[in-house]
Write a protein that holds these residues in place. Structure first.
Motif, mmCIF file in Angstrom:
data_model
loop_
_atom_site.group_PDB
_atom_site.id
_atom_site.type_symbol
_atom_site.label_atom_id
_atom_site.label_comp_id
_atom_site.label_asym_id
_atom_site.label_seq_id
_atom_site.Cartn_x
_atom_site.Cartn_y
_atom_site.Cartn_z
ATOM 1 N N ASP A 17 0.829 -1.210 0.000
ATOM 2 C CA ASP A 17 0.000 0.000 0.000
ATOM 3 C C ASP A 17 0.862 1.259 0.000
ATOM 4 O O ASP A 17 0.581 2.226 -0.726
ATOM 5 N N LEU A 18 1.902 1.271 0.820
ATOM 6 C CA LEU A 18 2.763 2.452 0.884
ATOM 7 C C LEU A 18 3.472 2.694 -0.442
ATOM 8 O O LEU A 18 3.637 3.840 -0.869
ATOM 9 N N GLN A 19 3.878 1.630 -1.108
ATOM 10 C CA GLN A 19 4.527 1.784 -2.417
ATOM 11 C C GLN A 19 3.571 2.369 -3.439
ATOM 12 O O GLN A 19 3.951 3.237 -4.241
ATOM 13 N N VAL A 20 2.324 1.913 -3.415
ATOM 14 C CA VAL A 20 1.323 2.434 -4.349
ATOM 15 C C VAL A 20 1.038 3.906 -4.048
ATOM 16 O O VAL A 20 0.963 4.742 -4.963
ATOM 17 N N PHE A 21 0.876 4.239 -2.784
ATOM 18 C CA PHE A 21 0.657 5.640 -2.419
ATOM 19 C C PHE A 21 1.815 6.512 -2.874
ATOM 20 O O PHE A 21 1.618 7.624 -3.384
ATOM 21 N N LEU A 22 3.032 6.026 -2.699
ATOM 22 C CA LEU A 22 4.220 6.796 -3.074
ATOM 23 C C LEU A 22 4.211 7.111 -4.563
ATOM 24 O O LEU A 22 4.446 8.258 -4.981
ATOM 25 N N GLU A 23 3.937 6.119 -5.381
ATOM 26 C CA GLU A 23 3.907 6.333 -6.829
ATOM 27 C C GLU A 23 2.725 7.212 -7.235
ATOM 28 O O GLU A 23 2.849 8.079 -8.098
ATOM 29 N N ASN A 24 1.577 7.008 -6.600
ATOM 30 C CA ASN A 24 0.404 7.812 -6.929
ATOM 31 C C ASN A 24 0.623 9.290 -6.602
ATOM 32 O O ASN A 24 0.194 10.180 -7.355
ATOM 33 N N LEU A 25 1.266 9.556 -5.482
ATOM 34 C CA LEU A 25 1.548 10.943 -5.109
ATOM 35 C C LEU A 25 2.435 11.612 -6.154
ATOM 36 O O LEU A 25 2.198 12.767 -6.548
ATOM 37 N N LEU A 26 3.448 10.899 -6.611
ATOM 38 C CA LEU A 26 4.374 11.462 -7.592
ATOM 39 C C LEU A 26 3.675 11.730 -8.924
ATOM 40 O O LEU A 26 3.793 12.828 -9.494
ATOM 41 N N THR A 27 2.937 10.763 -9.420
ATOM 42 C CA THR A 27 2.283 10.944 -10.717
ATOM 43 C C THR A 27 1.165 11.983 -10.642
ATOM 44 O O THR A 27 0.907 12.693 -11.615
ATOM 45 N N PHE A 28 0.509 12.109 -9.480
ATOM 46 C CA PHE A 28 -0.542 13.115 -9.349
ATOM 47 C C PHE A 28 0.025 14.524 -9.535
ATOM 48 O O PHE A 28 -0.570 15.352 -10.234
ATOM 49 N N ALA A 29 1.160 14.809 -8.918
ATOM 50 C CA ALA A 29 1.754 16.141 -9.065
ATOM 51 C C ALA A 29 2.122 16.417 -10.513
ATOM 52 O O ALA A 29 1.940 17.540 -11.005
ATOM 53 N N GLU A 30 2.635 15.411 -11.206
ATOM 54 C CA GLU A 30 2.970 15.576 -12.619
ATOM 55 C C GLU A 30 1.713 15.843 -13.446
ATOM 56 O O GLU A 30 1.677 16.759 -14.276
ATOM 57 N N ASP A 31 0.693 15.025 -13.234
ATOM 58 C CA ASP A 31 -0.541 15.170 -14.009
ATOM 59 C C ASP A 31 -1.202 16.517 -13.738
ATOM 60 O O ASP A 31 -1.762 17.145 -14.646
ATOM 61 N N LEU A 32 -1.136 16.963 -12.494
ATOM 62 C CA LEU A 32 -1.717 18.259 -12.152
ATOM 63 C C LEU A 32 -1.040 19.378 -12.932
ATOM 64 O O LEU A 32 -1.705 20.264 -13.489
#
Length: 286
Positions: free
Chosen positions: A226-241
């Motif tokens: 779960d922590l690994q998924v959250f980590l990647e999601n946080l990074l890609t969210f900032a890029e997509d934003l």
């Protein structure tokens, strides 16, 4: 005759022991600097957005990354110690030291990250978002709350716009993450986070897991994935934003972006997004 004033260059300053070989640094600093060149913003505004990524977001996400790394190291250490003890005929069981503290660090920094990411919208579109909870639409009674980012995007760009659809697609995991942090911050009103270290069951040894009990209860799942998924999601969210914000305010209608295939990313600076020019008229004679 006085020469025209030149815009001040952005200064990329090392703030941690991580370099551009870490995707977080490459994608939140180097990549952001490149993408911002294509935004129709004043230099001062570009500087504000860059500082959000380079200072605030990068700092918080690297702290999340470091917390996960320490947890992985603690897990590997305890498994080695147990294996060595068993080889010597002793009875031993794994236990990850510092589990709760590292998870709390992760959740705290992750919520700060989501809150700070909203500053990108404020600079690009003159909004005034300030709380991470605005990234989710539903309150604790299951009703749509006022001032949600998704509602704003639907009103501003359209309910089926790519920007709105992106925000909507990210809502589930962001709400989950925010609820975990809220449960840590407000035990009486937001439920309780239950962390389980290694456990012995009739089915064998179970890896560390977590769940929420009480208000906003959530079923138990394994912690490390779960922590690994959250980590990647946080990074890609900032890029997509950032990408979607620039697409709403590009310096040219011919500006577009594409993902760089993983095999083409440099190990020294693994940026993920690059600019492409689209819809250009054909050259004469072609």
């Amino acid at each position: 005759m006085d020469e025209p004033a030149q815009p001040k260059p952005f200064i990329v300053q090392k703030r941690s022991n991580h370099g551009t070989s870490n995707p977080i640094v490459a994608r939140l600093s180097v990549q952001t600097l490149e993408l911002l060149q294509w935004a129709d913003l004043a230099e001062e505004a570009k500087g504000k957005v860059f500082r959000v990524y380079h200072d605030d977001l990068q700092r918080s996400l690297l702290r999340c990354y470091d917390a996960v790394t320490r947890l992985q190291q603690a897990r590997d250490t305890t498994l080695r110690e147990v294996a060595a003890a068993v080889d010597q005929g002793a009875r031993s069981f794994p236990f990850v030291i510092g589990l709760e503290d590292e998870v709390n660090t992760f959740l705290y920094e992750a919520k700060l990250y989501l809150r700070d990411a909203l500053q990108v919208l404020n600079v690009f579109f003159g909004t005034s978002f300030s709380e991470a909870s605005r990234l989710t639409r539903w309150n604790d009674k299951g009703k749509e709350k006022d001032g949600a980012v998704i509602s704003w995007a639907a009103d501003t760009f359209g309910p089926d716009a790519e920007f709105t659809r992106m925000l909507r697609s990210e809502e589930t995991w962001m709400a989950d993450l925010i609820k975990f942090r809220n449960a840590v911050e407000h035990l009486d009103s937001a439920g309780v986070v239950v962390l389980e270290n290694y456990r012995a069951t009739s089915h064998g040894t179970l890896e560390p897991s977590w769940r929420r009990e009480g208000k906003d209860a959530r079923q138990e799942t394994y912690l490390y994935p779960d922590l690994q998924v959250f980590l990647e999601n946080l990074l890609t969210f900032a890029e997509d934003l950032l990408v979607h914000a620039i697409l709403q305010r590009p310096i040219s209608p011919h500006v577009g972006f594409e993902l760089i295939p993983p095999e083409q990313r440099s190990p020294d600076c693994a940026v993920r997004v690059r600019t492409v020019l689209i819809g250009l008229p054909p050259l004469p004679g072609t």
